[in-house]
Design a protein around this motif. Structure first.
Motif, short mmCIF file in Angstrom:
data_model
loop_
_atom_site.label_atom_id
_atom_site.label_comp_id
_atom_site.label_asym_id
_atom_site.label_seq_id
_atom_site.Cartn_x
_atom_site.Cartn_y
_atom_site.Cartn_z
N ARG A 1 0.41 -0.94 -0.17
CA ARG A 1 0.06 -0.19 0.03
C ARG A 1 0.37 1.33 -0.13
NH1 ARG A 1 -4.35 -1.13 4.09
NH2 ARG A 1 -5.15 0.59 3.94
N ASP A 2 0.48 1.98 -0.53
CA ASP A 2 1.18 3.51 -0.49
C ASP A 2 0.87 4.52 0.17
OD1 ASP A 2 -1.70 4.77 -0.54
OD2 ASP A 2 -1.38 5.16 -3.16
N ALA A 3 1.77 5.45 0.20
CA ALA A 3 1.08 6.21 1.60
C ALA A 3 -0.05 6.99 2.31
CB ALA A 3 2.55 7.53 1.44
N GLN A 4 -0.91 6.83 1.48
CA GLN A 4 -2.73 7.36 1.52
C GLN A 4 -3.32 6.23 1.95
OE1 GLN A 4 -1.38 8.45 -1.61
NE2 GLN A 4 -0.40 10.45 -0.49
N GLY A 5 -2.58 4.51 1.69
CA GLY A 5 -3.18 3.59 2.25
C GLY A 5 -4.03 2.73 1.02
N ASP A 6 -4.09 3.29 -0.27
CA ASP A 6 -4.21 3.01 -1.87
C ASP A 6 -3.63 1.73 -2.01
OD1 ASP A 6 -6.38 5.19 -1.80
OD2 ASP A 6 -5.03 5.83 -3.91
N ILE A 7 -3.65 0.49 -2.60
CA ILE A 7 -2.93 -0.35 -3.01
C ILE A 7 -1.97 0.12 -4.30
CG2 ILE A 7 -3.43 -2.46 -4.15
CD1 ILE A 7 -5.47 -2.82 -2.70
N ALA A 8 -1.23 -0.28 -3.74
CA ALA A 8 0.23 0.41 -4.74
C ALA A 8 0.49 -0.63 -5.67
CB ALA A 8 1.75 0.90 -3.74
N ALA A 9 0.76 -2.26 -5.56
CA ALA A 9 1.26 -2.44 -6.29
C ALA A 9 0.28 -4.45 -5.39
CB ALA A 9 2.74 -3.28 -6.30
N VAL A 10 0.95 -5.50 -6.51
CA VAL A 10 0.70 -6.32 -5.63
C VAL A 10 1.79 -7.21 -5.78
CG1 VAL A 10 -2.05 -7.07 -6.15
CG2 VAL A 10 -0.11 -7.82 -7.77
N ALA A 11 2.54 -8.16 -4.88
CA ALA A 11 3.21 -9.66 -4.90
C ALA A 11 2.97 -10.42 -4.97
CB ALA A 11 4.08 -8.68 -3.75
N THR A 12 4.13 -11.17 -6.46
CA THR A 12 3.78 -12.32 -6.42
C THR A 12 4.53 -13.63 -5.95
OG1 THR A 12 5.08 -12.73 -8.60
CG2 THR A 12 2.81 -11.65 -9.00
N GLU A 13 4.34 -14.81 -6.19
CA GLU A 13 5.19 -15.24 -5.34
C GLU A 13 6.18 -16.35 -6.48
OE1 GLU A 13 3.13 -18.83 -3.60
OE2 GLU A 13 3.96 -19.39 -5.33
N GLU A 14 6.77 -15.53 -7.84
CA GLU A 14 7.29 -15.76 -8.87
C GLU A 14 8.59 -15.32 -8.65
OE1 GLU A 14 3.99 -15.93 -8.90
OE2 GLU A 14 3.74 -17.39 -10.15
N GLY A 15 8.43 -13.83 -7.67
CA GLY A 15 9.21 -12.78 -7.67
C GLY A 15 8.80 -11.15 -7.96
#
Ligand SMILES: Cc1cc2nc3c(=O)[nH]c(=O)nc-3n(C[C@H](O)[C@H](O)[C@H](O)COP(=O)(O)OP(=O)(O)OC[C@H]3O[C@@H](n4cnc5c(N)ncnc54)[C@H](O)[C@@H]3O)c2cc1C
Length: 501
Positions: A194-208
């Motif tokens: 999440r970013d500083a405002q609390g929004d979702i910034a990115a998703v992390a994957t098992e593949e790195g």
């Protein structure tokens, strides 16, 4: 996401089940040409739900809007037509042990007044047939195993839904979306940042990888990876309203005759569905684990569908009934099982998915991301969910079974009866103007008025009053003949399906 946010240019959809691909295709069709990039992420290890699903007529509108013909998608998804739902064994009232909840057709306008007249006569105590079955063409089509596709010389439209394999439907929609330019990535999402405002910034994957976007759509199914786990959106449980929390699914063979209906049969601790696909029946048992063990429920289902001696494995599922407190939260929209679920008694999950995505698209197209827009949107989707919940609750309140503790508890459970539902019941039982009451509550926005009449009359929910004269009962013989002759314009269901490929 705040009022000044620009419309998203990069959308990530997490989940490639039917909700994910239904949304991807709808958004791909209208947004890719405006420069928006849409990508669907799908786990290589988490499967999709696909138990043999049924739809409402809204699914036809979805395909029609995209210009996709039935001949293109139905055979690929093992789909059949659906003209309504037969409810067996819900009511114990003599003459009302089974009823048909129809999808309306245009000719029903001619028979509907007789249905309503007989409902009123029955409310006054007359011994007339007030079940919906005889009054609706779709019931006749179902009884005669006819497809709801009229011949050219029958100039009245029919309304119908479908039965289909949801996993295959997802694959079909995937193919169509890919052709429009929707991207697809097979990867397992572990968490969101999440970013500083609390929004979702990115998703992390098992593949790195870390995959960024400016808007995220959570179609990850019951795991609700983004709306639930990442944003911690509260969940409004329907456990007080509806007791069922488990399901078992199991296929059986389908014979030559395919009646275009779902059967929903009351069981000792819930109800069983039977859904015809072209290659199998999808069967299942929706039950409450508070009243029966999974093994006992499986045995009861197997006994019902004749698989006690078979080694066909049963699929056991847990269901979390309720909805999120915000379907649109920050820069995330939840669509499908991630946003909530009602037990599938009226097969409305995909309809709610479609409405959730379609209504949000209007906001996307307008570029309105204000707080007010978000609130208005969420309220609208809550109304859909809560309204559908009430319609399902009404089945448990109007049934008259008392054979097990499960049914007795259901009948006595008043916690789950909303004020809206109380007013509907009161109006009906007093013989008041149900149409006016449903309109006063604006319920026809999300549930047809006809469906309420079908349910309340079909269950035999009538006051015990002294017998009165029969009223319109004399009209029934000509009406039966009218229905018989209408049905001559329709062809055998299986033959029509086979002609499509
Ligand atoms: C018993 C039962 C009966 C039903 N009957 C009907 C019916 O008659 N009519 C109807 O309309 N609906 C019915 N439904 C609901 C219907 O099956 C679903 O609404 C529909 O299939 C959409 O599901 P979904 O796409 O939201 O979730 P799913 O089908 O569960 O798909 C989830 C997707 O998310 C992906 N995913 C999950 N975790 C991750 C991760 N970590 N990383 C990446 N991807 C991930 C999965 O790979 C999958 O692609 C029924 C459901 C149940 C449980």
């Amino acid at each position: 996401m705040n009022a000044n946010s620009a419309p998203p240019k990069k959308i990530l959809i997490v989940g490639g089940g039917s909700a994910g691909w239904m949304t991807a295709l709808m958004y791909g069709e209208s947004l890719i040409k405006t420069g928006v990039e849409i990508t669907v992420l799908e786990s290589p290890t988490v499967g999709v739900i696909g138990v043999g699903e049924g739809s409402t007529p809204a699914l036809k509108r979805y395909f029609d809007a995209l210009g996709i013909a039935e001949s293109e998608w139905m055979a690929e998804c093992n789909a059949t037509y659906k003209t309504g739902i037969a409810f067996d064994g819900w009511s114990t009232k003599p003459g009302y042990e089974s009823y048909f909840h129809p999808f309306a057709t245009m000719v029903d306008n001619l028979t509907l007044p007789t249905f309503i007249e007989n409902i009123h006569a029955r409310q006054r105590g007359a011994h007339v047939d007030a079940r919906p079955n005889r009054y609706f063409l779709s019931s006749r089509l179902s009884d005669d195993a006819l497809a709801p596709k009229a011949s050219e010389n029958f100039p009245f439209f029919t309304t119908y839904g479908y039965h289909f394999d949801a996993a295959l439907l997802g694959q079909f929609l995937h193919k169509k979306a890919a052709a429009l330019g929707v991207k697809h990535k097979v990867c397992h999402v572990t968490h969101a940042t999440r970013d500083a405002q609390g929004d979702i910034a990115a998703v992390a994957t098992e593949e790195g990888e870390l995959l960024a976007a400016d808007f995220f759509i959570d179609c990850s199914g019951f795991s609700a990876l983004l709306i639930g786990k990442a944003l911690e959106t509260p969940f409004v449980s329907y456990a007080d309203n509806l007791l069922n929390d488990s399901a078992i699914a199991m296929p059986t063979e389908i014979g030559a005759r395919i009646e275009p209906k779902t059967v929903s049969a009351a069981m000792k601790f819930g109800w069983a569905w039977q859904i015809p696909l072209t290659n199998r029946y999808g069967n299942g048992y929706v039950y409450s684990s508070a009243f029966v063990s999974a093994d006992q429920a499986e045995t009861e289902l197997r006994a019902k569908i004749g698989t006690l001696e078979s080694d066909t494995p049963a699929r056991h599922l847990k269901m979390k009934l309720g909805r999120v407190a915000k379907h649109w939260n920050r820069n995330c929209l939840a669509v499908g099982l991630s946003q909530g679920f009602l037990e599938p008694l009226e097969a409305t999950a995909l309809y709610l998915t479609q409405m959730t995505a379609a209504i949000f698209l209007l906001f996307l197209e307008k570029g309105d991301f204000s707080e007010a827009a978000q609130q208005a949107y969420n309220q609208q989707i809550h109304d859909y969910f809560d309204g559908h919940r009430d319609y399902i609750v009404a089945h448990y309140k109007t049934n008259t079974r008392t054979d097990t503790e499960y049914w007795r508890t259901n009948a006595g459970n008043l916690n789950g009866v909303s004020d809206s539902l109380k007013h509907i019941f009161q109006t009906w039982i007093e013989g008041g103007d149900l149409v006016a009451e449903l309109r006063r509550q604006d319920i026809e926005r999300y549930y047809p008025i006809l469906s309420w009449h079908a349910l309340l009359a079909g269950m035999g929910t009538f006051p015990d009053v002294a017998p009165a004269p029969a009223g319109a009962a004399d009209m029934l013989a000509p009406m039966d003949d009218f229905m018989r002759r209408c049905a001559l314009n329709f062809r055998d269901h299986r033959t029509v399906l086979e002609s499509m490929g």
